[in-house]
Design a protein around this motif. Structure first.
Motif, PDB file in Angstrom:
ATOM      1  N   GLN A   4     -17.850   6.658  32.535  1.00  0.00           N
ATOM      2  CA  GLN A   4     -16.704   7.180  33.394  1.00  0.00           C
ATOM      3  C   GLN A   4     -16.205   8.581  33.235  1.00  0.00           C
ATOM      4  OE1 GLN A   4     -16.877   5.025  35.898  1.00  0.00           O
ATOM      5  NE2 GLN A   4     -18.509   3.747  34.541  1.00  0.00           N
ATOM      6  N   GLU A   5     -16.427   8.981  32.176  1.00  0.00           N
ATOM      7  CA  GLU A   5     -15.765  10.253  31.770  1.00  0.00           C
ATOM      8  C   GLU A   5     -16.448  11.251  32.314  1.00  0.00           C
ATOM      9  OE1 GLU A   5     -14.616  11.013  27.572  1.00  0.00           O
ATOM     10  OE2 GLU A   5     -14.492   8.845  27.239  1.00  0.00           O
ATOM     11  N   ASN A   6     -15.983  12.692  32.656  1.00  0.00           N
ATOM     12  CA  ASN A   6     -16.423  13.665  33.051  1.00  0.00           C
ATOM     13  C   ASN A   6     -16.624  14.896  31.660  1.00  0.00           C
ATOM     14  OD1 ASN A   6     -17.186  13.362  35.771  1.00  0.00           O
ATOM     15  ND2 ASN A   6     -14.895  13.271  36.124  1.00  0.00           N
ATOM     16  N   ILE A  59     -21.402  11.565  26.987  1.00  0.00           N
ATOM     17  CA  ILE A  59     -20.938  10.978  28.176  1.00  0.00           C
ATOM     18  C   ILE A  59     -22.251  11.319  29.114  1.00  0.00           C
ATOM     19  CG2 ILE A  59     -19.905  12.060  30.205  1.00  0.00           C
ATOM     20  CD1 ILE A  59     -17.644  13.164  28.433  1.00  0.00           C
ATOM     21  N   MET A 102     -11.264   4.178  27.955  1.00  0.00           N
ATOM     22  CA  MET A 102     -12.198   4.547  28.979  1.00  0.00           C
ATOM     23  C   MET A 102     -13.558   4.634  28.653  1.00  0.00           C
ATOM     24  SD  MET A 102     -12.518   7.956  31.589  1.00  0.00           S
ATOM     25  CE  MET A 102     -10.890   7.727  32.460  1.00  0.00           C
TER      26      MET A 102
END
Length: 104
Positions: A5-7, A94, A1
């Motif tokens: 797009q990560e949190n 991120i 990923m």
């Protein structure tokens, strides 16, 4: 990923130097300096600079992870680090990747 797009997660652990260096290759022109991740963005005018800073503030609020912002006419310098981890965490990368999407 993809990083953008990560949190962010609560209590993200500090990354070791190798892991941080590997993540930095996924970013656009960010530099690691003394346990921080930094980048300076340049703009044509104050309005564009403020619009960018407000977009960064939205990302920071959404991710509950906030940078240091040094802002002047035509320039915005962002510095990310995770104080609770005592250095860089994945959260910093991120957020930097999300910010890079603003200037894409």
């Amino acid at each position: 990923m993809a990083l953008a797009q990560e949190n962010c997660i609560d209590k993200a652990p500090k990354l070791d130097d190798v892991a941080a260096e590997m993540l930095s290759t996924d970013l656009q022109d960010w530099i690691m300096v003394n346990g921080t991740l930094e980048k300076t963005f340049r703009f044509r005018n104050f309005h564009e600079t403020m619009s960018f800073a407000n977009a960064v503030a939205y990302i920071a609020h959404q991710q509950d992870h906030h940078p240091s912002i040094d802002l002047t006419f035509g320039r915005c310098k962002l510095t990310w680090n995770t104080h609770s981890a005592g250095g860089l965490s994945r959260n910093d990368f991120i957020c930097a990747a999300r910010v890079d999407q603003l200037k894409a």
